[in-house]
Design a protein around this motif. Structure first.
Motif, PDB file in Angstrom:
ATOM      1  N   MET A  27      17.827  24.233  44.715  1.00 45.39           N
ATOM      2  CA  MET A  27      18.955  25.122  44.762  1.00 45.39           C
ATOM      3  C   MET A  27      19.508  25.208  46.175  1.00 45.39           C
ATOM      4  O   MET A  27      18.765  25.316  47.131  1.00 45.39           O
ATOM      5  N   MET A  28      20.841  25.215  46.236  1.00 44.93           N
ATOM      6  CA  MET A  28      21.469  25.315  47.545  1.00 44.93           C
ATOM      7  C   MET A  28      21.685  26.781  47.885  1.00 44.93           C
ATOM      8  O   MET A  28      22.071  27.578  47.047  1.00 44.93           O
ATOM      9  N   LYS A  29      21.460  27.078  49.148  1.00 45.02           N
ATOM     10  CA  LYS A  29      21.630  28.463  49.583  1.00 45.02           C
ATOM     11  C   LYS A  29      22.466  28.474  50.854  1.00 45.02           C
ATOM     12  O   LYS A  29      22.294  27.641  51.736  1.00 45.02           O
ATOM     13  N   PHE A  30      23.382  29.418  50.915  1.00 45.68           N
ATOM     14  CA  PHE A  30      24.179  29.674  52.116  1.00 45.68           C
ATOM     15  C   PHE A  30      23.962  31.126  52.469  1.00 45.68           C
ATOM     16  O   PHE A  30      24.127  32.010  51.624  1.00 45.68           O
ATOM     17  N   PHE A  31      23.598  31.360  53.691  1.00 48.19           N
ATOM     18  CA  PHE A  31      23.355  32.726  54.159  1.00 48.19           C
ATOM     19  C   PHE A  31      22.347  33.450  53.273  1.00 48.19           C
ATOM     20  O   PHE A  31      22.453  34.646  53.040  1.00 48.19           O
ATOM     21  N   GLY A  32      21.463  32.735  52.708  1.00 44.10           N
ATOM     22  CA  GLY A  32      20.410  33.300  51.882  1.00 44.10           C
ATOM     23  C   GLY A  32      20.865  33.629  50.472  1.00 44.10           C
ATOM     24  O   GLY A  32      20.165  34.312  49.725  1.00 44.10           O
ATOM     25  N   LEU A  33      22.065  33.174  50.079  1.00 43.83           N
ATOM     26  CA  LEU A  33      22.578  33.444  48.726  1.00 43.83           C
ATOM     27  C   LEU A  33      22.802  32.121  48.020  1.00 43.83           C
ATOM     28  O   LEU A  33      23.202  31.124  48.633  1.00 43.83           O
ATOM     29  N   THR A  34      22.592  32.133  46.699  1.00 51.41           N
ATOM     30  CA  THR A  34      22.872  30.931  45.925  1.00 51.41           C
ATOM     31  C   THR A  34      24.371  30.832  45.699  1.00 51.41           C
ATOM     32  O   THR A  34      25.131  31.785  45.926  1.00 51.41           O
ATOM     33  N   ILE A  35      24.794  29.683  45.258  1.00 54.21           N
ATOM     34  CA  ILE A  35      26.227  29.453  45.000  1.00 54.21           C
ATOM     35  C   ILE A  35      26.733  30.421  43.930  1.00 54.21           C
ATOM     36  O   ILE A  35      27.838  30.942  44.021  1.00 54.21           O
ATOM     37  N   ALA A  36      25.960  30.706  42.926  1.00 52.67           N
ATOM     38  CA  ALA A  36      26.354  31.639  41.871  1.00 52.67           C
ATOM     39  C   ALA A  36      26.505  33.043  42.434  1.00 52.67           C
ATOM     40  O   ALA A  36      27.460  33.764  42.090  1.00 52.67           O
ATOM     41  N   GLU A  37      25.616  33.430  43.338  1.00 52.02           N
ATOM     42  CA  GLU A  37      25.726  34.754  43.942  1.00 52.02           C
ATOM     43  C   GLU A  37      26.961  34.836  44.845  1.00 52.02           C
ATOM     44  O   GLU A  37      27.668  35.839  44.877  1.00 52.02           O
ATOM     45  N   ILE A  38      27.190  33.745  45.602  1.00 57.99           N
ATOM     46  CA  ILE A  38      28.389  33.715  46.469  1.00 57.99           C
ATOM     47  C   ILE A  38      29.649  33.788  45.617  1.00 57.99           C
ATOM     48  O   ILE A  38      30.595  34.512  45.937  1.00 57.99           O
ATOM     49  N   ALA A  39      29.676  33.058  44.489  1.00 60.13           N
ATOM     50  CA  ALA A  39      30.828  33.089  43.586  1.00 60.13           C
ATOM     51  C   ALA A  39      31.018  34.484  43.023  1.00 60.13           C
ATOM     52  O   ALA A  39      32.152  34.980  42.900  1.00 60.13           O
ATOM     53  N   ALA A  40      29.911  35.147  42.685  1.00 56.96           N
ATOM     54  CA  ALA A  40      30.004  36.505  42.151  1.00 56.96           C
ATOM     55  C   ALA A  40      30.540  37.458  43.225  1.00 56.96           C
ATOM     56  O   ALA A  40      31.398  38.314  42.949  1.00 56.96           O
ATOM     57  N   VAL A  41      30.066  37.328  44.478  1.00 52.93           N
ATOM     58  CA  VAL A  41      30.556  38.180  45.576  1.00 52.93           C
ATOM     59  C   VAL A  41      32.035  37.932  45.818  1.00 52.93           C
ATOM     60  O   VAL A  41      32.820  38.866  45.990  1.00 52.93           O
ATOM     61  N   VAL A  42      32.430  36.655  45.809  1.00 46.73           N
ATOM     62  CA  VAL A  42      33.847  36.317  46.008  1.00 46.73           C
ATOM     63  C   VAL A  42      34.681  36.876  44.864  1.00 46.73           C
ATOM     64  O   VAL A  42      35.771  37.430  45.089  1.00 46.73           O
ATOM     65  N   ALA A  43      34.173  36.779  43.634  1.00 46.68           N
ATOM     66  CA  ALA A  43      34.913  37.312  42.481  1.00 46.68           C
ATOM     67  C   ALA A  43      35.041  38.825  42.573  1.00 46.68           C
ATOM     68  O   ALA A  43      36.125  39.389  42.334  1.00 46.68           O
ATOM     69  N   VAL A  44      33.976  39.515  42.945  1.00 45.22           N
ATOM     70  CA  VAL A  44      34.025  40.972  43.074  1.00 45.22           C
ATOM     71  C   VAL A  44      34.960  41.361  44.220  1.00 45.22           C
ATOM     72  O   VAL A  44      35.791  42.268  44.091  1.00 45.22           O
ATOM     73  N   ALA A  45      34.840  40.676  45.358  1.00 45.02           N
ATOM     74  CA  ALA A  45      35.702  40.970  46.505  1.00 45.02           C
ATOM     75  C   ALA A  45      37.164  40.699  46.160  1.00 45.02           C
ATOM     76  O   ALA A  45      38.068  41.473  46.525  1.00 45.02           O
ATOM     77  N   GLY A  46      37.411  39.608  45.444  1.00 48.25           N
ATOM     78  CA  GLY A  46      38.780  39.303  45.019  1.00 48.25           C
ATOM     79  C   GLY A  46      39.324  40.350  44.073  1.00 48.25           C
ATOM     80  O   GLY A  46      40.490  40.762  44.160  1.00 48.25           O
ATOM     81  N   SER A  47      38.490  40.798  43.145  1.00 41.49           N
ATOM     82  CA  SER A  47      38.915  41.832  42.193  1.00 41.49           C
ATOM     83  C   SER A  47      39.200  43.143  42.907  1.00 41.49           C
ATOM     84  O   SER A  47      40.216  43.808  42.648  1.00 41.49           O
ATOM     85  N   VAL A  48      38.305  43.519  43.817  1.00 45.93           N
ATOM     86  CA  VAL A  48      38.511  44.759  44.580  1.00 45.93           C
ATOM     87  C   VAL A  48      39.765  44.627  45.439  1.00 45.93           C
ATOM     88  O   VAL A  48      40.578  45.557  45.525  1.00 45.93           O
ATOM     89  N   GLY A  49      39.950  43.469  46.082  1.00 42.44           N
ATOM     90  CA  GLY A  49      41.149  43.244  46.899  1.00 42.44           C
ATOM     91  C   GLY A  49      42.419  43.311  46.062  1.00 42.44           C
ATOM     92  O   GLY A  49      43.411  43.928  46.454  1.00 42.44           O
ATOM     93  N   ALA A  50      42.391  42.668  44.892  1.00 40.28           N
ATOM     94  CA  ALA A  50      43.565  42.695  44.008  1.00 40.28           C
ATOM     95  C   ALA A  50      43.843  44.126  43.550  1.00 40.28           C
ATOM     96  O   ALA A  50      45.001  44.558  43.474  1.00 40.28           O
ATOM     97  N   TRP A  51      42.774  44.863  43.222  1.00 39.36           N
ATOM     98  CA  TRP A  51      42.928  46.249  42.785  1.00 39.36           C
ATOM     99  C   TRP A  51      43.520  47.092  43.917  1.00 39.36           C
ATOM    100  O   TRP A  51      44.403  47.921  43.687  1.00 39.36           O
ATOM    101  N   LEU A  52      43.064  46.897  45.154  1.00 40.74           N
ATOM    102  CA  LEU A  52      43.604  47.638  46.304  1.00 40.74           C
ATOM    103  C   LEU A  52      45.075  47.294  46.552  1.00 40.74           C
ATOM    104  O   LEU A  52      45.894  48.176  46.853  1.00 40.74           O
ATOM    105  N   VAL A  53      45.433  46.021  46.426  1.00 37.37           N
ATOM    106  CA  VAL A  53      46.835  45.613  46.574  1.00 37.37           C
ATOM    107  C   VAL A  53      47.681  46.269  45.498  1.00 37.37           C
ATOM    108  O   VAL A  53      48.761  46.814  45.779  1.00 37.37           O
ATOM    109  N   TRP A  54      47.222  46.239  44.252  1.00 39.87           N
ATOM    110  CA  TRP A  54      47.971  46.865  43.155  1.00 39.87           C
ATOM    111  C   TRP A  54      48.123  48.366  43.398  1.00 39.87           C
ATOM    112  O   TRP A  54      49.204  48.931  43.224  1.00 39.87           O
ATOM    113  N   LEU A  55      47.024  49.018  43.794  1.00 37.54           N
ATOM    114  CA  LEU A  55      47.052  50.450  44.051  1.00 37.54           C
ATOM    115  C   LEU A  55      48.004  50.790  45.207  1.00 37.54           C
ATOM    116  O   LEU A  55      48.774  51.746  45.124  1.00 37.54           O
TER     117      LEU A  55
END
Length: 112
Positions: free
Chosen positions: A1-29
């Motif tokens: 398994m590949m890890k970046f900054f101690g996170l797997t690619i799936a975890e990084i994708a999940a963080v990016v997805a959550v951050a993107g969702s929160v960012g989109a929600w903040l922009v909409w708000l």
């Protein structure tokens, strides 16, 4: 398994997805808040200020017209007063002449 900054690619994708969702929600708000403030606060104030500005402009024009009219009337009144003052001077001179003539006539009548 590949890890970046101690996170797997799936975890990084999940963080990016959550951050993107929160960012989109903040922009909409933020956009909704801006639109709400603009529609409910800023636009009514702007309309009121525009109406006030137009009223002040009309009032200013009316005052300028009235000032011009008053100045013209004042000039006319001053001219008429000067004319009347001259006529009064002439009439005073005439009255003095007549008074002297009357005195002279009465003196002549007494002497007879």
């Amino acid at each position: 398994m590949m890890k970046f900054f101690g996170l797997t690619i799936a975890e990084i994708a999940a963080v990016v997805a959550v951050a993107g969702s929160v960012g989109a929600w903040l922009v909409w708000l933020t956009r909704k808040a801006y639109a709400s403030i603009k529609d409910n606060i800023t636009d009514p104030i702007r309309r009121n200020l525009d109406g006030l500005s137009e009223a002040i402009t009309r009032l200013s024009e009316n005052v300028a017209e009235e000032s011009h009219w008053i100045h013209e009337r004042h000039s006319e009144v001053v001219e008429r007063l000067d004319s009347h003052d001259g006529k009064i001077g002439e009439i005073e001179d005439t009255v003095i002449k007549h008074d002297e003539r009357i005195k002279t006539l009465f003196k002549k009548e007494r002497c007879k």
